[in-house]
Design a protein around this motif. Structure first.
Motif, PDB file in Angstrom:
ATOM      1  N   THR A 122      73.215 -33.809 -36.516  1.00  0.00           N
ATOM      2  CA  THR A 122      72.224 -34.848 -36.824  1.00  0.00           C
ATOM      3  C   THR A 122      70.880 -34.230 -37.184  1.00  0.00           C
ATOM      4  O   THR A 122      69.891 -34.951 -37.349  1.00  0.00           O
ATOM      5  CB  THR A 122      72.038 -35.780 -35.618  1.00  0.00           C
ATOM      6  N   PHE A 123      70.854 -32.905 -37.318  1.00  0.00           N
ATOM      7  CA  PHE A 123      69.601 -32.190 -37.542  1.00  0.00           C
ATOM      8  C   PHE A 123      69.399 -31.828 -39.017  1.00  0.00           C
ATOM      9  O   PHE A 123      68.628 -30.935 -39.344  1.00  0.00           O
ATOM     10  CB  PHE A 123      69.565 -30.932 -36.681  1.00  0.00           C
ATOM     11  N   GLU A 124      70.113 -32.518 -39.893  1.00  0.00           N
ATOM     12  CA  GLU A 124      70.020 -32.268 -41.326  1.00  0.00           C
ATOM     13  C   GLU A 124      70.395 -33.540 -42.062  1.00  0.00           C
ATOM     14  O   GLU A 124      70.971 -34.459 -41.476  1.00  0.00           O
ATOM     15  CB  GLU A 124      70.935 -31.107 -41.725  1.00  0.00           C
ATOM     16  N   THR A 125      70.106 -33.576 -43.343  1.00  0.00           N
ATOM     17  CA  THR A 125      70.442 -34.732 -44.161  1.00  0.00           C
ATOM     18  C   THR A 125      71.713 -34.451 -44.934  1.00  0.00           C
ATOM     19  O   THR A 125      71.777 -33.502 -45.717  1.00  0.00           O
ATOM     20  CB  THR A 125      69.309 -35.067 -45.147  1.00  0.00           C
ATOM     21  N   SER A 436      75.702 -29.483 -45.201  1.00  0.00           N
ATOM     22  CA  SER A 436      75.291 -30.724 -45.864  1.00  0.00           C
ATOM     23  C   SER A 436      75.062 -30.545 -47.360  1.00  0.00           C
ATOM     24  O   SER A 436      74.932 -31.516 -48.096  1.00  0.00           O
ATOM     25  CB  SER A 436      74.030 -31.272 -45.202  1.00  0.00           C
ATOM     26  N   HIS A 437      74.990 -29.305 -47.801  1.00  0.00           N
ATOM     27  CA  HIS A 437      74.903 -28.972 -49.228  1.00  0.00           C
ATOM     28  C   HIS A 437      73.668 -29.552 -49.903  1.00  0.00           C
ATOM     29  O   HIS A 437      73.730 -30.109 -50.999  1.00  0.00           O
ATOM     30  CB  HIS A 437      76.197 -29.350 -49.933  1.00  0.00           C
ATOM     31  N   ASN A 438      72.544 -29.380 -49.195  1.00  0.00           N
ATOM     32  CA  ASN A 438      71.256 -29.518 -49.849  1.00  0.00           C
ATOM     33  C   ASN A 438      71.014 -28.235 -50.652  1.00  0.00           C
ATOM     34  O   ASN A 438      71.858 -27.342 -50.668  1.00  0.00           O
ATOM     35  CB  ASN A 438      70.174 -29.761 -48.805  1.00  0.00           C
ATOM     36  N   ILE A 439      69.880 -28.125 -51.301  1.00  0.00           N
ATOM     37  CA  ILE A 439      69.596 -26.939 -52.116  1.00  0.00           C
ATOM     38  C   ILE A 439      68.932 -25.885 -51.236  1.00  0.00           C
ATOM     39  O   ILE A 439      67.931 -26.171 -50.575  1.00  0.00           O
ATOM     40  CB  ILE A 439      68.681 -27.287 -53.295  1.00  0.00           C
ATOM     41  N   VAL A 440      69.491 -24.689 -51.217  1.00  0.00           N
ATOM     42  CA  VAL A 440      68.888 -23.583 -50.471  1.00  0.00           C
ATOM     43  C   VAL A 440      68.481 -22.506 -51.466  1.00  0.00           C
ATOM     44  O   VAL A 440      69.186 -22.248 -52.445  1.00  0.00           O
ATOM     45  CB  VAL A 440      69.872 -23.034 -49.400  1.00  0.00           C
ATOM     46  N   ALA A 441      67.329 -21.892 -51.210  1.00  0.00           N
ATOM     47  CA  ALA A 441      66.816 -20.880 -52.141  1.00  0.00           C
ATOM     48  C   ALA A 441      66.030 -19.827 -51.387  1.00  0.00           C
ATOM     49  O   ALA A 441      65.430 -20.110 -50.345  1.00  0.00           O
ATOM     50  CB  ALA A 441      65.946 -21.516 -53.215  1.00  0.00           C
ATOM     51  N   LEU A 515      73.660 -16.691 -48.816  1.00  0.00           N
ATOM     52  CA  LEU A 515      72.654 -17.742 -48.934  1.00  0.00           C
ATOM     53  C   LEU A 515      73.218 -19.092 -48.508  1.00  0.00           C
ATOM     54  O   LEU A 515      72.536 -19.878 -47.833  1.00  0.00           O
ATOM     55  CB  LEU A 515      72.156 -17.809 -50.377  1.00  0.00           C
ATOM     56  N   SER A 516      74.463 -19.360 -48.867  1.00  0.00           N
ATOM     57  CA  SER A 516      75.054 -20.673 -48.599  1.00  0.00           C
ATOM     58  C   SER A 516      75.204 -20.959 -47.116  1.00  0.00           C
ATOM     59  O   SER A 516      75.349 -22.118 -46.714  1.00  0.00           O
ATOM     60  CB  SER A 516      76.423 -20.787 -49.291  1.00  0.00           C
ATOM     61  N   PHE A 517      75.160 -19.920 -46.283  1.00  0.00           N
ATOM     62  CA  PHE A 517      75.325 -20.114 -44.841  1.00  0.00           C
ATOM     63  C   PHE A 517      74.001 -20.107 -44.080  1.00  0.00           C
ATOM     64  O   PHE A 517      73.993 -20.249 -42.859  1.00  0.00           O
ATOM     65  CB  PHE A 517      76.254 -19.048 -44.267  1.00  0.00           C
ATOM     66  N   MET A 518      72.894 -19.950 -44.765  1.00  0.00           N
ATOM     67  CA  MET A 518      71.611 -19.889 -44.069  1.00  0.00           C
ATOM     68  C   MET A 518      71.130 -21.259 -43.607  1.00  0.00           C
ATOM     69  O   MET A 518      70.155 -21.365 -42.869  1.00  0.00           O
ATOM     70  CB  MET A 518      70.562 -19.215 -44.947  1.00  0.00           C
ATOM     71  N   ALA A 519      71.818 -22.317 -44.033  1.00  0.00           N
ATOM     72  CA  ALA A 519      71.516 -23.665 -43.545  1.00  0.00           C
ATOM     73  C   ALA A 519      72.616 -24.183 -42.620  1.00  0.00           C
ATOM     74  O   ALA A 519      72.637 -25.375 -42.289  1.00  0.00           O
ATOM     75  CB  ALA A 519      71.329 -24.619 -44.726  1.00  0.00           C
ATOM     76  N   LEU A 520      73.521 -23.302 -42.196  1.00  0.00           N
ATOM     77  CA  LEU A 520      74.655 -23.717 -41.355  1.00  0.00           C
ATOM     78  C   LEU A 520      74.227 -23.704 -39.891  1.00  0.00           C
ATOM     79  O   LEU A 520      74.298 -22.688 -39.202  1.00  0.00           O
ATOM     80  CB  LEU A 520      75.849 -22.793 -41.597  1.00  0.00           C
ATOM     81  N   LEU A 521      73.802 -24.835 -39.401  1.00  0.00           N
ATOM     82  CA  LEU A 521      73.155 -24.916 -38.092  1.00  0.00           C
ATOM     83  C   LEU A 521      74.104 -24.657 -36.931  1.00  0.00           C
ATOM     84  O   LEU A 521      73.651 -24.281 -35.841  1.00  0.00           O
ATOM     85  CB  LEU A 521      72.515 -26.299 -37.923  1.00  0.00           C
ATOM     86  N   LEU A 528      67.955 -22.729 -41.168  1.00  0.00           N
ATOM     87  CA  LEU A 528      66.985 -23.668 -41.735  1.00  0.00           C
ATOM     88  C   LEU A 528      67.723 -24.860 -42.322  1.00  0.00           C
ATOM     89  O   LEU A 528      68.633 -24.689 -43.142  1.00  0.00           O
ATOM     90  CB  LEU A 528      66.159 -22.976 -42.825  1.00  0.00           C
ATOM     91  N   SER A 529      67.347 -26.067 -41.898  1.00  0.00           N
ATOM     92  CA  SER A 529      67.862 -27.274 -42.526  1.00  0.00           C
ATOM     93  C   SER A 529      66.752 -27.905 -43.348  1.00  0.00           C
ATOM     94  O   SER A 529      65.605 -27.447 -43.330  1.00  0.00           O
ATOM     95  CB  SER A 529      68.377 -28.268 -41.476  1.00  0.00           C
ATOM     96  N   ASP A 530      67.075 -28.979 -44.044  1.00  0.00           N
ATOM     97  CA  ASP A 530      66.037 -29.657 -44.830  1.00  0.00           C
ATOM     98  C   ASP A 530      64.995 -30.319 -43.932  1.00  0.00           C
ATOM     99  O   ASP A 530      63.938 -30.739 -44.411  1.00  0.00           O
ATOM    100  CB  ASP A 530      66.674 -30.698 -45.752  1.00  0.00           C
ATOM    101  N   LEU A 531      65.267 -30.384 -42.627  1.00  0.00           N
ATOM    102  CA  LEU A 531      64.327 -30.990 -41.684  1.00  0.00           C
ATOM    103  C   LEU A 531      63.525 -29.968 -40.903  1.00  0.00           C
ATOM    104  O   LEU A 531      62.610 -30.336 -40.164  1.00  0.00           O
ATOM    105  CB  LEU A 531      65.088 -31.903 -40.709  1.00  0.00           C
ATOM    106  N   GLY A 532      63.854 -28.682 -41.015  1.00  0.00           N
ATOM    107  CA  GLY A 532      63.051 -27.684 -40.337  1.00  0.00           C
ATOM    108  C   GLY A 532      63.848 -26.491 -39.844  1.00  0.00           C
ATOM    109  O   GLY A 532      65.078 -26.422 -39.972  1.00  0.00           O
TER     110      GLY A 532
END
Length: 549
Positions: A122-125, A436-441, A515-521, A528-532
């Motif tokens: 629930t910590f990402e969109t 969640s497959h937002n954009i990571v860069a 890179l694709s796993f750097m938002a994998l909470l 890092l998620s889109d929320l912080g």
């Protein structure tokens, strides 16, 4: 009335640990006879059951299932246990339907599961929700053979009602439950396993795997494009041949062109592991564990088989599925199918100023340390580089900005800092960003970050690389995850953009996969998620602003 087909080879009976020159007769897609081969068998190839990837997200190949199959059969893979979790996080149940329908267009045995964690946290969109009612409906379908990896292991340990209902439904319908519990040991691991969860592909060490084996779990040895635990775990196959399987988990298209499960077999045999134990992990154990209708070279079995030159390198000469020759001498014989497009992408271009990080005077900032070949990261506390009151990327220290941009709606971006990407200039971006497959860069400056992100937005999904005035983009219009184009062409284009990323200075073996796993909470320690910025150990935000201070 079909004409019988005969195939001769040195038949490897894995369970019996014998090799017998044999001629198979195939009728109506099944083995109708097994007769001793008469004549000189010394030059015959070896006849094996087909290889099975015991856990893969097909979406990570950047190919739709039909194209994944075209590439995989060349390496002797005849079936996969496929978790459609990635597309489900974007498109929900419609994404699962898409994968099943597309996979059914080719002669390949895709076994899909009901995604257990959509969204993963629930910590990402995310783009969708699959709740327990959806799981109930999915598990009743014949195409769905298991409940996919239960990543929410804290939910299992704390008895979350929704999590426990999903597990109960899988038990109700007699479906296997896959696990995902990196680093879980001791009593907590036992509690997780006792809930009914049967596998794990996330073990970092042999000690962790042995702990879980001791509680009755089966362990998958994973070797993907980014996450690799083969070297750490392969020794377990000596003593646990009945409880080990091979998988790739996430494999980019260039890696899939090079090899698949056959590569793991060759590496295992080279380490001195008994070939029959290796083949048990590669060919038999997944079939038995998941109840797959994949032939095992028995009379009346589906004629799923491969011919290999030897039992050392496992060079695949032919692949047969249901009595159809689907690959020969390194060439796929599966006809390419035109794929439809499904997506959910609704955000607008970002200005370079969106990625600015004001400095509040703190002496240190939290920095993600990426680890090559691992999904886990470390948390560092480093002195910030401050210019005009803002914390900026510092290529000399290899501390770069990382950002996650909501792809589903316009929202403030989240920005933090990361080490080990090694870019000396430019930026790379991707809409493949688990889960969640937002954009990571990641980028060396704000202008390059904005250009890389905007290139992905313009394509409504893809991977991009910006280097000065040069801009490279591989569009992924299917859910922002997959191309609808020819798999070999996609692999060639991916190799080119991967080389462009490495030319920026990245030492990573697979910079876009990492890179694709750097938002994998759900994988510790800092992501890092889109929320912080998020602490995977405490399962809480370091900050909600998305600005690392």
């Amino acid at each position: 009335m079909s004409t019988p087909i005969t195939v001769s080879g040195r038949l490897v009976r894995i369970a019996q640990k014998t090799v017998e020159p044999t001629t198979l007769t195939i009728e109506h897609g099944r083995i109708s006879a097994l007769t001793p081969f008469t004549g000189d068998a010394s030059s015959l190839p070896f006849l094996l059951p087909g290889f099975v990837d015991a856990h893969v997200h097909v979406e990570s190949s950047m190919l739709v299932p039909s194209e994944f199959a075209r590439l995989a059969v060349v390496h002797g893979t005849v079936a996969t246990i496929s978790d459609p979790h990635e597309i489900a996080n974007v498109c929900g149940v419609a994404g699962v339907d898409y994968m099943i329908a597309n996979g059914a267009t080719v002669p390949f045995k895709f076994y899909f599961g009901a995604p257990s964690c959509v969204p993963a946290t629930t910590f990402e969109t995310a783009g969708a929700v699959i709740d327990s009612d959806d799981i109930d409906a999915l598990l009743q379908r014949k195409e769905i053979v298991y409940l996919t990896e239960m990543m929410n292991f804290p939910g299992v340990l704390h008895g979350d009602p929704e999590v426990m209902r999903k597990i109960a439904l899988a038990k109700k319908y007699g479906k296997v439950i896959d696990g995902h519990a990196p680093g879980l040991r001791g009593a907590a691991a036992r509690q997780y396993i006792d809930a009914g969860i049967s596998t794990d592909h996330e073990c970092f060490t042999a000690e962790e795997a042995l702990d879980k084996l001791g509680y009755g779990m089966k362990i998958l040895i994973r070797e993907g494009s980014a996450a690799r635990n083969f070297e750490a775990l392969i020794g377990l196959l000596h003593d646990h041949e009945d409880r080990i399987m091979f998988c790739s988990d996430d494999k980019h298209p260039d890696s899939l062109v090079a090899g698949h499960i056959n590569e793991l077999c060759a590496r295992a045999v080279a380490k001195g592991i008994d070939v029959f134990k290796v083949l048990k992990a590669a060919c038999l154990n997944p079939v038995h564990h998941y109840g797959m209708k994949v032939g095992q070279l028995q009379l009346a079995d589906p004629a799923d088989l491969i011919l290999v030159r030897d039992l050392e390198r496992f060079e695949v000469l032919q692949t047969w599925i249901d009595g159809q020759l689907v690959a020969r001498d390194g060439k796929s014989l599966i006809t390419a199918k035109k794929a439809t497009v499904i997506n959910q992408f609704d955000c607008t271009h970002k200005a370079a100023s969106s990625f600015a990080v004001p400095h509040n005077g703190a002496a240190t900032i939290p920095v993600i340390e990426a680890l090559d070949g691992q999904l886990i990261t470390n948390r560092l506390e480093l002195e910030p580089t401050v210019v005009d009151g803002h914390v900026v990327s510092d290529t000399e220290k290899d501390v770069l900005k990382i950002t996650v941009v909501n792809r589903y709606k316009d929202a403030p971006v989240a920005t933090a800092f990361i080490r080990n990407f090694g870019l000396r200039r430019g930026a790379i971006a991707s809409s493949v960003a688990h889960d969640s497959h937002n954009i990571v860069a990641v980028g060396a400056d704000d202008e390059s970050l904005a250009r890389a992100v905007n290139a992905v937005i313009a394509a409504k999904g893809g991977v991009s690389c910006v280097d000065g005035q040069s801009e490279f983009v591989l569009p992924l219009p299917v859910a922002g995850l997959m191309s609808a184009e020819d798999g070999y062409s996609v692999a060639e284009k991916y190799s080119a953009i991967d080389a462009a990323a490495k030319a920026l200075g990245s030492p990573l073996a697979a910079p876009f996969m990492t890179l694709s796993f750097m938002a994998l909470l759900v994988i510790p320690h800092l992501k890092l998620s889109d929320l912080g910025l998020f602490d995977g150990d405490s399962f809480s935000f370091v900050n909600r602003s998305g600005k690392s201070e």
